[in-house]
Design a protein around this motif. Structure first.
Motif, short mmCIF file in Angstrom:
data_model
loop_
_atom_site.label_atom_id
_atom_site.label_comp_id
_atom_site.label_asym_id
_atom_site.label_seq_id
_atom_site.Cartn_x
_atom_site.Cartn_y
_atom_site.Cartn_z
N ASP A 1 0.84 -1.16 -0.24
CA ASP A 1 0.04 0.12 0.05
C ASP A 1 0.96 1.15 0.13
O ASP A 1 0.57 2.25 -0.72
CB ASP A 1 -0.93 0.17 1.26
CG ASP A 1 -2.41 -1.01 1.17
OD1 ASP A 1 -2.33 -1.57 0.02
OD2 ASP A 1 -2.76 -1.19 2.04
N PHE A 2 1.89 1.43 0.75
CA PHE A 2 2.71 2.33 0.60
C PHE A 2 3.59 2.57 -0.26
O PHE A 2 3.50 3.53 -0.89
CB PHE A 2 3.81 2.29 2.00
CG PHE A 2 3.23 2.83 3.18
CD1 PHE A 2 2.59 3.56 3.47
CD2 PHE A 2 3.81 1.89 4.45
CE1 PHE A 2 2.06 4.26 4.82
CE2 PHE A 2 3.29 2.48 5.78
CZ PHE A 2 2.40 3.10 5.74
N ALA A 3 3.81 1.62 -1.12
CA ALA A 3 4.50 1.68 -2.61
C ALA A 3 3.62 2.07 -3.64
O ALA A 3 3.99 3.05 -4.35
CB ALA A 3 5.11 0.23 -2.90
N LYS A 4 2.26 1.76 -3.43
CA LYS A 4 1.22 2.04 -4.38
C LYS A 4 1.20 3.53 -4.27
O LYS A 4 0.96 4.43 -5.11
CB LYS A 4 0.07 1.30 -4.06
CG LYS A 4 -1.00 1.54 -5.32
CD LYS A 4 -2.12 0.68 -5.17
CE LYS A 4 -3.14 1.44 -4.22
NZ LYS A 4 -4.36 0.80 -3.90
N ASN A 5 0.90 3.86 -2.81
CA ASN A 5 0.76 5.48 -2.69
C ASN A 5 1.80 6.33 -3.14
O ASN A 5 1.58 7.25 -3.53
CB ASN A 5 0.30 5.57 -1.30
CG ASN A 5 -0.84 4.92 -0.83
OD1 ASN A 5 -1.94 4.82 -1.66
ND2 ASN A 5 -1.45 4.88 0.49
N LEU A 6 3.14 5.60 -2.76
CA LEU A 6 4.04 6.48 -3.08
C LEU A 6 4.46 6.74 -4.72
O LEU A 6 4.60 7.73 -5.00
CB LEU A 6 5.53 5.86 -2.45
CG LEU A 6 6.92 6.48 -3.07
CD1 LEU A 6 6.91 7.85 -2.39
CD2 LEU A 6 7.81 5.74 -2.47
N ALA A 7 4.04 5.48 -5.35
CA ALA A 7 4.05 5.93 -6.77
C ALA A 7 3.05 6.92 -7.47
O ALA A 7 3.29 7.57 -8.09
CB ALA A 7 3.79 4.44 -7.54
N GLN A 8 1.78 6.87 -6.87
CA GLN A 8 0.69 7.72 -7.02
C GLN A 8 1.05 9.00 -6.95
O GLN A 8 0.92 10.09 -7.64
CB GLN A 8 -0.70 7.31 -6.43
CG GLN A 8 -1.31 6.05 -6.73
CD GLN A 8 -2.59 5.70 -6.12
OE1 GLN A 8 -2.66 6.44 -5.14
NE2 GLN A 8 -3.38 4.92 -6.65
#
Length: 139
Positions: A51-58
């Motif tokens: 989730d953190f990786a996805k949010n960071l990418a967004q």
């Protein structure tokens, strides 16, 4: 218990000395090491990491998009500013040339009006001399 807690946890085991206050309880017969909770926690941590990786990418993508939009608008503003500055420059030149032309035409008009007045005055003198006036019989 030593196998369960590992070799480094020997400090947790009570003494079997006759004067020891508490004795170690006997291990339960059907007890196994708990493995489900550990995999559950690891699974939760993996979900949190994804989730953190996805949010960071967004967020990085949104920031990159905002940066590119800012650069685009900045470039358009520079072009617009340069265009308007050139327009001001050319309009100023045009206005100065029109002012110069206006002053030249005004002075030409004044000199033409002066010439016209002189011609009309001369014409009036000539008409006075050339036109025969009838003499009155009273004299």
């Amino acid at each position: 218990l030593r196998e369960y807690y590992g070799a480094g946890a020997a400090a947790l085991v009570q003494d079997d000395k006759p004067g020891a206050f508490m004795q170690q309880p006997a291990a339960p017969e059907k007890h196994d090491r708990a493995s489900g909770a550990g995999t559950g926690i690891i699974g939760i941590l993996e979900v949190v990491e994804s989730d953190f990786a996805k949010n960071l990418a967004q967020e990085e993508q949104q920031e990159a998009d905002a940066e590119s939009e800012y650069q685009k608008v900045t470039q358009e503003n520079k072009i617009t500013k340069a265009t308007k500055e050139q327009d001001v420059k050319y309009k100023t030149q045009e206005f100065k040339s029109l002012d110069k032309t206006l002053s030249e035409l005004s002075s030409d008009r004044e000199s033409t009006n002066a010439e016209l007045a002189a011609v009309l005055e001369y014409d009036a003198k000539i008409k006075e001399r050339c036109i025969a006036k009838p003499e009155s019989y009273e004299e």
